[in-house]
Design a protein around this motif. Structure first.
Motif, short mmCIF file in Angstrom:
data_model
loop_
_atom_site.label_atom_id
_atom_site.label_comp_id
_atom_site.label_asym_id
_atom_site.label_seq_id
_atom_site.Cartn_x
_atom_site.Cartn_y
_atom_site.Cartn_z
N TYR A 245 -7.16 -5.18 2.70
CA TYR A 245 -5.80 -5.67 2.58
C TYR A 245 -5.79 -7.16 2.89
CZ TYR A 245 -5.88 -5.07 7.68
OH TYR A 245 -6.21 -5.14 9.01
N ARG B 31 -2.85 -8.86 4.10
CA ARG B 31 -2.05 -9.18 5.29
C ARG B 31 -1.32 -7.94 5.79
NH1 ARG B 31 3.52 -11.08 3.88
NH2 ARG B 31 3.85 -10.61 1.69
N LEU B 32 -0.92 -8.00 7.04
CA LEU B 32 -0.08 -6.97 7.65
C LEU B 32 1.34 -7.51 7.75
CD1 LEU B 32 -2.42 -5.81 10.54
CD2 LEU B 32 -1.98 -4.59 8.42
N ASP C 144 -6.71 1.58 1.19
CA ASP C 144 -6.73 0.95 2.52
C ASP C 144 -8.07 0.33 2.88
OD1 ASP C 144 -4.09 1.64 2.93
OD2 ASP C 144 -4.54 3.48 4.01
N HIS D 175 0.82 -1.21 0.00
CA HIS D 175 0.00 0.00 0.00
C HIS D 175 0.85 1.27 0.00
CE1 HIS D 175 -4.04 -1.84 1.57
NE2 HIS D 175 -3.44 -2.62 0.67
N ARG E 273 3.19 -2.69 7.61
CA ARG E 273 2.79 -2.41 6.23
C ARG E 273 1.58 -3.27 5.85
NH1 ARG E 273 6.13 0.04 2.51
NH2 ARG E 273 8.09 0.85 3.34
N LYS E 274 0.68 -2.66 5.09
CA LYS E 274 -0.46 -3.38 4.54
C LYS E 274 -0.14 -3.80 3.12
CE LYS E 274 -3.98 -0.82 7.16
NZ LYS E 274 -5.14 0.10 7.06
#
Length: 338
Positions: free
Chosen positions: A169, A171-172, A166, A141, A181-182
């Motif tokens: 998403y 995963r983080l 946003d 992202h 981070r996304k």
């Protein structure tokens, strides 16, 4: 620019495009019942900064492989269309000529024809064929947003773009205790098609302008480089892998990054492509037959209209016609389209 995005005229045209081929769906009929009122409310939300993206419905689609499709609410799809109408021309001007997915005047047939032009060149003896592993799910992202900021400076437009990026998403990614981070954008969004092209335009420019590869083309995350030396293409593959990893946080698919002689044809976009002709892949035909059988069962159970299935078959036959498939199409038409 933001005034253009949320003008009533732009939102109305976006609404017309978003409902295309879906006019009998319940959610479209519900919006249609008070269309002007709903569009004015959407316009006011955007102008006042109160717009919030809705949640997604998820479904699994099986074509060549299982894909998770995320479907945004109808009013959000209108916003996606309105945004793309305003910003897509800005980015499209910066794309290289030989990227063919989700662009006006391009498409699969144009990409295949260009590949055949490449194959006719004496230097095109070998092909490096690659795709990105889990591409849409891997798009970062922050990197995407920074790439967009290089062309868009209007603050309100950027805020809207950020909300859409946003809104979902996969995963983080925790880099450390303070940095998260996304990654991942929904395959089902119209905006995702544009964002995906923006993201890999970095690769396009790197290969064309830094590596100076003449015979390069891309269709979304599938891309080809043709050349006359297998070892050289091997080096190009290593350089591209490093670039994607370090700059874009992307990974080449380990089983779909290969180098081979072009004399046996090139598998690309559902066709086996040769210099002077193109064939349908056997797997493409098998998938169609399986889909047709499922359709027949749905028609028999009353869950699908016969006309819908026939239209689907005719659409596929038009796709098959682009390949050298006269005999196959005759057999299908005699059997199913009496």
């Amino acid at each position: 620019m933001f005034n253009k995005v949320c003008s009533f005229e732009n939102l109305y045209q976006a609404y017309i495009r978003a409902r295309r081929c879906k006019r009998q769906r319940d959610y479209v009929l519900e919006f249609d019942a008070h269309a002007e009122e709903n569009l004015l409310a959407l316009k006011n939300e955007l102008k006042e900064g109160n717009y919030c993206h809705g949640g997604y419905k998820e479904m699994v689609v099986c074509d060549s492989k299982k894909r998770l499709i995320k479907v945004a609410p109808f009013r959000d799809r209108i916003v996606h269309h309105a945004l793309c109408a305003a910003i897509e021309p800005i980015f499209d001007k910066g794309f290289i000529f030989d990227t063919y997915a989700c662009r006006n005047g391009k498409g699969t047939h144009s990409a295949v024809k260009k590949l055949q032009q490449f194959l006719r060149q004496p230097e095109a003896r070998y092909c490096l064929k690659c795709d990105i592993s889990k591409y849409f799910a891997s798009i970062d992202h922050e990197i995407l947003y920074l790439l967009i900021c290089e062309k868009i400076t209007d603050e309100n437009t950027l805020k809207l773009i950020r909300k859409i990026i946003d809104s979902s998403y996969d995963r983080l990614v925790y880099e450390d205790l303070f940095t998260v981070r996304k990654t991942g954008i929904p395959i089902g969004n119209l905006t995702s098609q544009l964002f995906a092209n923006i993201y890999l335009s970095e690769l396009d420019n790197f290969v064309k302008h830094k590596l100076r590869e003449k015979f390069y083309l891309r269709y979304m995350d599938d891309f080809l480089v043709l050349g006359n030396e297998k070892l050289r293409l091997g080096r190009i593959k290593s350089i591209i892998r490093q670039f994607l990893s370090s700059r874009m946080r992307l990974v080449l698919h380990p089983k779909k990054a290969e180098i081979f002689p072009v004399r046996g044809g090139v598998d690309f976009l559902g066709y086996k492509v040769f210099i002077n002709y193109r064939l349908l892949r056997k797997s493409t035909v098998r998938r169609f037959l399986a889909k047709y059988r499922r359709g027949r069962k749905l028609v028999s159970s009353g869950k699908m209209e016969e006309k819908t299935l026939r239209d689907s078959v005719r659409s596929w036959l038009a796709y098959a016609k682009f390949g050298n498939s006269w005999k196959l199409r005759q057999e299908l038409q005699i059997k199913w389209l009496k």
